[in-house]
Motif scaffolding. Structure first.
Motif, PDB file in Angstrom:
ATOM      1  N   MET A 121     -21.527   2.020  -4.515  1.00  0.00           N
ATOM      2  CA  MET A 121     -20.143   1.636  -4.769  1.00  0.00           C
ATOM      3  C   MET A 121     -19.785   0.441  -3.878  1.00  0.00           C
ATOM      4  O   MET A 121     -19.948   0.489  -2.664  1.00  0.00           O
ATOM      5  N   ASP A 122     -19.322  -0.683  -4.510  1.00  0.00           N
ATOM      6  CA  ASP A 122     -18.979  -1.843  -3.695  1.00  0.00           C
ATOM      7  C   ASP A 122     -17.583  -1.686  -3.098  1.00  0.00           C
ATOM      8  O   ASP A 122     -16.878  -0.712  -3.347  1.00  0.00           O
ATOM      9  N   GLY A 123     -17.193  -2.678  -2.276  1.00  0.00           N
ATOM     10  CA  GLY A 123     -15.929  -2.579  -1.563  1.00  0.00           C
ATOM     11  C   GLY A 123     -14.730  -2.475  -2.472  1.00  0.00           C
ATOM     12  O   GLY A 123     -13.782  -1.726  -2.191  1.00  0.00           O
ATOM     13  N   HIS A 124     -14.738  -3.217  -3.592  1.00  0.00           N
ATOM     14  CA  HIS A 124     -13.595  -3.191  -4.513  1.00  0.00           C
ATOM     15  C   HIS A 124     -13.473  -1.826  -5.172  1.00  0.00           C
ATOM     16  O   HIS A 124     -12.363  -1.291  -5.332  1.00  0.00           O
ATOM     17  N   ASP A 125     -14.611  -1.251  -5.570  1.00  0.00           N
ATOM     18  CA  ASP A 125     -14.573   0.074  -6.196  1.00  0.00           C
ATOM     19  C   ASP A 125     -14.068   1.123  -5.218  1.00  0.00           C
ATOM     20  O   ASP A 125     -13.321   2.038  -5.595  1.00  0.00           O
ATOM     21  N   GLU A 126     -14.484   1.016  -3.963  1.00  0.00           N
ATOM     22  CA  GLU A 126     -14.024   1.965  -2.956  1.00  0.00           C
ATOM     23  C   GLU A 126     -12.518   1.823  -2.726  1.00  0.00           C
ATOM     24  O   GLU A 126     -11.793   2.821  -2.577  1.00  0.00           O
ATOM     25  N   LEU A 127     -12.030   0.587  -2.721  1.00  0.00           N
ATOM     26  CA  LEU A 127     -10.598   0.360  -2.554  1.00  0.00           C
ATOM     27  C   LEU A 127      -9.824   0.952  -3.730  1.00  0.00           C
ATOM     28  O   LEU A 127      -8.773   1.573  -3.550  1.00  0.00           O
ATOM     29  N   ALA A 128     -10.356   0.757  -4.937  1.00  0.00           N
ATOM     30  CA  ALA A 128      -9.711   1.317  -6.129  1.00  0.00           C
ATOM     31  C   ALA A 128      -9.680   2.839  -6.061  1.00  0.00           C
ATOM     32  O   ALA A 128      -8.691   3.472  -6.442  1.00  0.00           O
ATOM     33  N   ARG A 129     -10.766   3.437  -5.578  1.00  0.00           N
ATOM     34  CA  ARG A 129     -10.811   4.896  -5.467  1.00  0.00           C
ATOM     35  C   ARG A 129      -9.740   5.398  -4.499  1.00  0.00           C
ATOM     36  O   ARG A 129      -9.018   6.362  -4.792  1.00  0.00           O
ATOM     37  N   ARG A 130      -9.613   4.742  -3.368  1.00  0.00           N
ATOM     38  CA  ARG A 130      -8.628   5.150  -2.376  1.00  0.00           C
ATOM     39  C   ARG A 130      -7.198   4.967  -2.912  1.00  0.00           C
ATOM     40  O   ARG A 130      -6.313   5.763  -2.630  1.00  0.00           O
ATOM     41  N   PHE A 131      -7.013   3.902  -3.681  1.00  0.00           N
ATOM     42  CA  PHE A 131      -5.689   3.690  -4.285  1.00  0.00           C
ATOM     43  C   PHE A 131      -5.381   4.799  -5.286  1.00  0.00           C
ATOM     44  O   PHE A 131      -4.265   5.335  -5.302  1.00  0.00           O
ATOM     45  N   GLU A 132      -6.342   5.135  -6.136  1.00  0.00           N
ATOM     46  CA  GLU A 132      -6.113   6.158  -7.161  1.00  0.00           C
ATOM     47  C   GLU A 132      -5.783   7.506  -6.532  1.00  0.00           C
ATOM     48  O   GLU A 132      -5.029   8.293  -7.117  1.00  0.00           O
ATOM     49  N   GLU A 133      -6.330   7.790  -5.361  1.00  0.00           N
ATOM     50  CA  GLU A 133      -6.001   9.032  -4.672  1.00  0.00           C
ATOM     51  C   GLU A 133      -4.518   9.109  -4.340  1.00  0.00           C
ATOM     52  O   GLU A 133      -3.958  10.202  -4.212  1.00  0.00           O
ATOM     53  N   ARG A 134      -3.878   7.981  -4.196  1.00  0.00           N
ATOM     54  CA  ARG A 134      -2.473   7.925  -3.782  1.00  0.00           C
ATOM     55  C   ARG A 134      -1.536   7.576  -4.934  1.00  0.00           C
ATOM     56  O   ARG A 134      -0.320   7.538  -4.747  1.00  0.00           O
ATOM     57  N   ARG A 135      -2.083   7.311  -6.111  1.00  0.00           N
ATOM     58  CA  ARG A 135      -1.251   6.848  -7.221  1.00  0.00           C
ATOM     59  C   ARG A 135      -0.151   7.852  -7.570  1.00  0.00           C
ATOM     60  O   ARG A 135       1.005   7.471  -7.806  1.00  0.00           O
ATOM     61  N   GLY A 136      -0.470   9.133  -7.637  1.00  0.00           N
ATOM     62  CA  GLY A 136       0.529  10.123  -8.015  1.00  0.00           C
ATOM     63  C   GLY A 136       1.710  10.153  -7.065  1.00  0.00           C
ATOM     64  O   GLY A 136       2.871  10.206  -7.492  1.00  0.00           O
ATOM     65  N   GLN A 137       1.436  10.106  -5.759  1.00  0.00           N
ATOM     66  CA  GLN A 137       2.513  10.098  -4.774  1.00  0.00           C
ATOM     67  C   GLN A 137       3.336   8.822  -4.869  1.00  0.00           C
ATOM     68  O   GLN A 137       4.564   8.847  -4.799  1.00  0.00           O
ATOM     69  N   LEU A 138       2.672   7.694  -5.048  1.00  0.00           N
ATOM     70  CA  LEU A 138       3.384   6.424  -5.163  1.00  0.00           C
ATOM     71  C   LEU A 138       4.269   6.412  -6.412  1.00  0.00           C
ATOM     72  O   LEU A 138       5.401   5.924  -6.381  1.00  0.00           O
ATOM     73  N   ARG A 139       3.758   6.966  -7.500  1.00  0.00           N
ATOM     74  CA  ARG A 139       4.543   7.022  -8.730  1.00  0.00           C
ATOM     75  C   ARG A 139       5.769   7.912  -8.541  1.00  0.00           C
ATOM     76  O   ARG A 139       6.859   7.613  -9.050  1.00  0.00           O
ATOM     77  N   ALA A 140       5.606   9.017  -7.808  1.00  0.00           N
ATOM     78  CA  ALA A 140       6.743   9.913  -7.553  1.00  0.00           C
ATOM     79  C   ALA A 140       7.828   9.197  -6.745  1.00  0.00           C
ATOM     80  O   ALA A 140       9.021   9.314  -7.047  1.00  0.00           O
ATOM     81  N   LEU A 143      -2.662  -5.223  -3.424  1.00  0.00           N
ATOM     82  CA  LEU A 143      -3.741  -4.704  -2.580  1.00  0.00           C
ATOM     83  C   LEU A 143      -5.087  -5.288  -2.979  1.00  0.00           C
ATOM     84  O   LEU A 143      -5.897  -5.662  -2.119  1.00  0.00           O
ATOM     85  N   SER A 144      -5.323  -5.392  -4.286  1.00  0.00           N
ATOM     86  CA  SER A 144      -6.616  -5.907  -4.742  1.00  0.00           C
ATOM     87  C   SER A 144      -6.793  -7.379  -4.387  1.00  0.00           C
ATOM     88  O   SER A 144      -7.920  -7.855  -4.194  1.00  0.00           O
ATOM     89  N   ARG A 145      -5.672  -8.120  -4.277  1.00  0.00           N
ATOM     90  CA  ARG A 145      -5.756  -9.525  -3.896  1.00  0.00           C
ATOM     91  C   ARG A 145      -6.016  -9.693  -2.395  1.00  0.00           C
ATOM     92  O   ARG A 145      -6.757 -10.582  -1.980  1.00  0.00           O
ATOM     93  N   THR A 146      -5.381  -8.839  -1.591  1.00  0.00           N
ATOM     94  CA  THR A 146      -5.464  -9.010  -0.138  1.00  0.00           C
ATOM     95  C   THR A 146      -6.576  -8.198   0.494  1.00  0.00           C
ATOM     96  O   THR A 146      -7.070  -8.544   1.572  1.00  0.00           O
ATOM     97  N   GLY A 147      -6.983  -7.100  -0.177  1.00  0.00           N
ATOM     98  CA  GLY A 147      -7.941  -6.199   0.454  1.00  0.00           C
ATOM     99  C   GLY A 147      -7.261  -5.378   1.535  1.00  0.00           C
ATOM    100  O   GLY A 147      -6.058  -5.507   1.792  1.00  0.00           O
ATOM    101  N   ASP A 148      -8.034  -4.492   2.179  1.00  0.00           N
ATOM    102  CA  ASP A 148      -7.443  -3.606   3.184  1.00  0.00           C
ATOM    103  C   ASP A 148      -7.804  -3.995   4.606  1.00  0.00           C
ATOM    104  O   ASP A 148      -7.608  -3.200   5.537  1.00  0.00           O
ATOM    105  N   ASP A 149      -8.308  -5.213   4.795  1.00  0.00           N
ATOM    106  CA  ASP A 149      -8.593  -5.669   6.156  1.00  0.00           C
ATOM    107  C   ASP A 149      -7.304  -5.706   6.963  1.00  0.00           C
ATOM    108  O   ASP A 149      -6.292  -6.293   6.539  1.00  0.00           O
TER     109      ASP A 149
END
Length: 302
Positions: A1-20, A43-49
């Motif tokens: 899994m590359d860095g972008h995929d890992e970032l997407a995974r971490r974002f998806e873990e939080r999507r439900g809370q963010l939507r609420a 987030l995808s443009r800036t990354g999580d650095d």
């Protein structure tokens, strides 16, 4: 899994809370999804650095996006209240999250009252009272000092809870009667309505809300009960609320106020109710939420 995929995974873990969070701020599932998607694009443009707390960063970003959307909405002329149910409400199925809100009277009434708050008040109240964020974080979102953020939330809290005009025990009794009326209306239960309506009950309604040929005033339990059953579809979107200091009902597809009912109760029965649909009259009503949970403690994890 590359860095972008890992970032997407971490974002998806939080999507439900963010939507609420976004839905409570905006009152629209579609707009909430837009706000969350915009946060992902940023987030995808800036990354999580340099981001130590991704959940906190995303909550802040989504909250600021929502605040901008609310301010933009406030700057536009208010669209008139509609008199018909939206097509998607009158038929078809609602997404699970929408169905949950429709089934939760407190949630539906809360969306109606939140819609009357200023943008910064709404954001401060939602983040603190509903999601338990501390005021130092909220101050950053609304670009105010911490004491000012506290005042925003406190002012919003008073508006949301409203001001009862009757004693607590009487308010509780009125609420039981109105809840029984709503349950019978939703079920098309004519007998249940007759049980809760006084024999000489009067129902008055703004003509705009009634089908052609229906009298704006009905008298007597049988006539009022039959008239209530005839408008059963709207009761799906009704919630018990504080209306001008006493227990009444708001009808709000997707949290948008369509109608309000002021209800008079004597003993264990309803003696009269008025159906208000005129936008000017709706705007003058003092609305509040019944049964709102107490303030949540500050959250340690966004």
């Amino acid at each position: 899994m590359d860095g972008h995929d890992e970032l997407a995974r971490r974002f998806e873990e939080r999507r439900g809370q963010l939507r609420a969070v976004a839905h409570r701020m905006l009152g629209s599932f579609d707009e909430a999804e837009d706000a969350v998607q915009e946060a992902w694009l940023r987030l995808s443009r800036t990354g999580d650095d340099g981001i130590d707390n991704l959940g906190g960063w995303l909550t802040t970003v989504v909250s600021r996006i929502c605040l901008d959307m609310l301010r933009s909405r406030a700057s536009r002329p208010e669209a008139p209240y509609g008199q018909e149910l939206p097509v998607s409400e009158a038929g078809g199925t609602n997404p699970p999250e929408e169905a949950a809100v429709l089934g939760d009277s407190v949630s539906l009434a809360l969306l109606v009252v939140l819609d009357r708050l200023g943008p910064a008040e709404r954001v401060a109240f939602v983040l603190h009272d509903l999601f338990g964020l501390p005021f130092d974080r909220i101050a950053q979102v609304v670009d105010r000092s911490q004491p000012a953020a506290k005042k925003l939330a406190s002012r919003a809290r008073l508006k949301v809870r409203g001001t009862p005009a009757v004693p607590g025990a009487e308010l509780d009794r009125h609420r039981r009667v109105v809840e029984a009326f709503l349950a019978a209306a939703r079920g098309g239960d004519l007998g249940g309505l007759l049980d809760v309506l006084a024999p000489d009950v009067v129902r008055r309604a703004d003509p705009a809300v009634l089908p052609a040929g229906v009298a704006p005033e009905l008298r007597g339990a049988r006539a009022v009960a039959e008239g209530t059953v005839a408008l059963r579809e709207r009761s799906r979107f009704a919630a018990v609320a504080l209306v001008d200091g006493d227990v009444g009902l708001v009808v709000a597809p997707r949290g948008r106020l369509l109608l309000a009912l002021t209800v008079s109760v004597e003993g264990e029965r309803i003696t009269a109710y008025d159906v208000i649909a005129d936008p000017a009259r709706l705007g003058r009503l003092d609305l509040g939420v019944l049964g709102l949970p107490e303030v949540s403690p500050p959250s340690r994890t966004p």
